[in-house]
Design a protein around this motif. Structure first.
Motif, PDB file in Angstrom:
ATOM      1  N   HIS A   9      97.736 -18.300  17.663  1.00 37.91           N
ATOM      2  CA  HIS A   9      98.797 -17.770  18.280  1.00 37.91           C
ATOM      3  C   HIS A   9      99.242 -17.630  19.691  1.00 37.91           C
ATOM      4  O   HIS A   9     100.297 -18.317  20.170  1.00 37.91           O
ATOM      5  CB  HIS A   9      98.888 -16.364  17.745  1.00 37.91           C
ATOM      6  N   VAL A  10      97.901 -17.450  20.622  1.00 36.93           N
ATOM      7  CA  VAL A  10      98.252 -17.750  21.879  1.00 36.93           C
ATOM      8  C   VAL A  10      97.198 -18.550  22.347  1.00 36.93           C
ATOM      9  O   VAL A  10      96.264 -19.137  21.954  1.00 36.93           O
ATOM     10  CB  VAL A  10      97.969 -16.239  22.488  1.00 36.93           C
ATOM     11  N   ASP A  11      97.275 -18.570  23.689  1.00 32.85           N
ATOM     12  CA  ASP A  11      96.446 -19.668  24.438  1.00 32.85           C
ATOM     13  C   ASP A  11      96.532 -20.926  24.173  1.00 32.85           C
ATOM     14  O   ASP A  11      95.365 -21.569  23.490  1.00 32.85           O
ATOM     15  CB  ASP A  11      94.962 -19.110  24.455  1.00 32.85           C
ATOM     16  N   LYS A  12      97.486 -21.625  24.172  1.00 29.73           N
ATOM     17  CA  LYS A  12      97.679 -23.185  23.864  1.00 29.73           C
ATOM     18  C   LYS A  12      96.652 -23.801  24.732  1.00 29.73           C
ATOM     19  O   LYS A  12      96.404 -25.268  24.448  1.00 29.73           O
ATOM     20  CB  LYS A  12      99.116 -23.371  23.914  1.00 29.73           C
ATOM     21  N   ASP A  13      96.425 -23.494  25.784  1.00 31.39           N
ATOM     22  CA  ASP A  13      95.584 -24.372  26.728  1.00 31.39           C
ATOM     23  C   ASP A  13      94.245 -24.363  26.547  1.00 31.39           C
ATOM     24  O   ASP A  13      93.377 -25.296  26.852  1.00 31.39           O
ATOM     25  CB  ASP A  13      95.519 -23.692  28.197  1.00 31.39           C
ATOM     26  N   SER A  14      93.515 -23.657  25.418  1.00 33.39           N
ATOM     27  CA  SER A  14      92.278 -23.408  25.046  1.00 33.39           C
ATOM     28  C   SER A  14      92.124 -24.194  23.922  1.00 33.39           C
ATOM     29  O   SER A  14      92.565 -23.791  22.718  1.00 33.39           O
ATOM     30  CB  SER A  14      91.973 -22.066  24.786  1.00 33.39           C
ATOM     31  N   ARG A  15      91.731 -25.227  23.838  1.00 30.69           N
ATOM     32  CA  ARG A  15      91.526 -26.189  22.795  1.00 30.69           C
ATOM     33  C   ARG A  15      89.742 -26.870  22.577  1.00 30.69           C
ATOM     34  O   ARG A  15      89.188 -26.672  23.704  1.00 30.69           O
ATOM     35  CB  ARG A  15      92.397 -27.433  22.906  1.00 30.69           C
ATOM     36  N   SER A  31      92.877 -20.756  19.135  1.00 32.94           N
ATOM     37  CA  SER A  31      93.560 -19.440  18.740  1.00 32.94           C
ATOM     38  C   SER A  31      94.890 -20.115  18.251  1.00 32.94           C
ATOM     39  O   SER A  31      95.297 -20.685  18.888  1.00 32.94           O
ATOM     40  CB  SER A  31      93.662 -18.585  19.699  1.00 32.94           C
ATOM     41  N   LEU A  84      93.494 -26.293  18.337  1.00 23.76           N
ATOM     42  CA  LEU A  84      93.808 -24.917  18.997  1.00 23.76           C
ATOM     43  C   LEU A  84      92.504 -24.071  18.181  1.00 23.76           C
ATOM     44  O   LEU A  84      92.586 -23.807  17.474  1.00 23.76           O
ATOM     45  CB  LEU A  84      95.091 -24.381  18.926  1.00 23.76           C
ATOM     46  N   CYS A 126      92.000 -32.973  18.025  1.00 27.26           N
ATOM     47  CA  CYS A 126      92.108 -31.803  19.079  1.00 27.26           C
ATOM     48  C   CYS A 126      92.934 -30.602  18.027  1.00 27.26           C
ATOM     49  O   CYS A 126      93.704 -30.658  17.430  1.00 27.26           O
ATOM     50  CB  CYS A 126      93.222 -32.018  20.308  1.00 27.26           C
TER      51      CYS A 126
END
Length: 107
Positions: free
Chosen positions: A61-67, A59, A57, A55
């Motif tokens: 720095h931001v958007d931890k939900d986007s993997r 991005s 990431l 898994c």
């Protein structure tokens, strides 16, 4: 009968790879070379495919939900050779296995 099976000499060949076509080609070449030496063969026996899922990431720095998920599959087959002769072992040593196939030989 059971005593004869226990006392037999056995060579176990374990093949691992990520590519199924390489695995089938190398199994076929091993079986062809061993069958010329009149040794008894059992296999190729397919083992369960191992999956590794990573898994990551998208991005940093931001958007931890986007993997993103990546998967690696390891295909494995076993070949057992019973009562191998010196010709059988020489044929296995001279065999040309393609790159990308991991071979383990246990005596």
């Amino acid at each position: 009968m059971l005593i004869n099976r226990v006392m037999r000499k056995k060579v176990r060949i374990k093949l691992k790879t990520y590519d199924t076509t390489l695995l089938s080609f190398s199994c076929q070449s091993i079986i062809d070379s061993i069958s010329r030496t009149n040794a008894s063969i059992i296999g190729p026996i397919s083992m369960p495919t191992r999956r590794k899922i990573y898994c990551v990431l998208r991005s940093p720095h931001v958007d931890k939900d986007s993997r993103e998920h990546f998967e690696i599959r390891v295909h494995t087959k076993l070949i057992d050779v019973y009562e191998p002769s010196t010709q059988t072992i020489d044929a296995l040593m001279k065999l040309n296995i393609p790159a990308g196939v991991d071979v383990e030989v246990k005596i």
